[in-house]
Write a protein that holds these residues in place. Structure first.
Motif, PDB file in Angstrom:
ATOM      1  N   THR A  62     -10.625   6.537   4.804  1.00 16.45           N
ATOM      2  CA  THR A  62     -11.889   6.651   5.524  1.00 16.45           C
ATOM      3  C   THR A  62     -12.933   7.159   4.546  1.00 16.45           C
ATOM      4  OG1 THR A  62     -12.931   7.468   7.551  1.00 16.45           O
ATOM      5  CG2 THR A  62     -11.587   9.035   6.339  1.00 16.45           C
TER       6      THR A  62
ATOM      7  N   ARG B 218     -14.615   9.108  -0.181  1.00 10.87           N
ATOM      8  CA  ARG B 218     -13.488   8.305   0.308  1.00 10.87           C
ATOM      9  C   ARG B 218     -12.245   9.191   0.300  1.00 10.87           C
ATOM     10  NH1 ARG B 218     -11.156   2.422  -1.087  1.00 10.87           N
ATOM     11  NH2 ARG B 218      -8.979   2.916  -0.676  1.00 10.87           N
TER      12      ARG B 218
ATOM     13  N   ARG C  46      -3.852   5.890   5.650  1.00  5.43           N
ATOM     14  CA  ARG C  46      -5.199   5.894   6.217  1.00  5.43           C
ATOM     15  C   ARG C  46      -6.207   6.066   5.091  1.00  5.43           C
ATOM     16  NH1 ARG C  46      -2.722   5.032  10.441  1.00  5.43           N
ATOM     17  NH2 ARG C  46      -2.819   6.160  12.371  1.00  5.43           N
TER      18      ARG C  46
END
Length: 149
Positions: free
Chosen positions: A8, A102, A6
């Motif tokens: 994000t 990030r 993941r």
């Protein structure tokens, strides 16, 4: 071994703030809803051995050896032992971007439960890899904001 990756971006939080939340293992039960207890078993330089207890359908526990790089704001872990969880490796990386921080997260986890039906075992694995991890980012962001105020 099933794997999840993941990434994000979280606006309004620095990489250091988010890293500090992630490495505060003993506080996990307060802000990561699936964890019931986390115990630091050993500290040796930049490495910690941490035992995690979580409730995902059934009580699971596992111990990870976690390497920390405070300069690069990264963690990498390897599996030591566990109950229901039989293998895990992965890590976190935090970096600054123009729009925020990030987060890169990867984890592999294997659930083995000889006395638990396969359907339940698969459901536990899915809860850990998909549902729990998906909500972790929201919980991480909320905790970073709470600590800032």
């Amino acid at each position: 071994m099933p794997k999840v990756t993941r990434e994000t971006v979280i606006a309004g939080a620095t990489p250091r703030e988010l890293y500090d939340v992630v490495v505060d293992y003993e506080s996990y039960p307060r802000f990561f809803e699936d964890f019931t207890r986390c115990v630091i078993k050993e500290r040796q330089g930049s490495t910690q051995t941490v035992e995690f207890f979580a409730r995902v359908i059934k009580e699971v526990s596992y111990t990870l050896k976690i390497e920390h790089d405070e300069e690069q704001l990264t963690t990498r872990w390897t599996f030591v032992r566990g109950k229901l969880v039989s293998q895990s490796k992965g890590g976190w990386r935090f970096s600054e971007t123009p729009s925020g921080t990030r987060i890169d997260y990867d984890a592999e986890i294997e659930v083995k439960a000889p006395l638990v039906p396969r359907m339940i075992k698969n459901k536990i694995q899915d809860m850990i890899l998909n549902k729990s991890i998906a909500t972790m980012f929201t919980q991480l962001e909320a905790e970073a904001r709470r600590r800032r105020s």
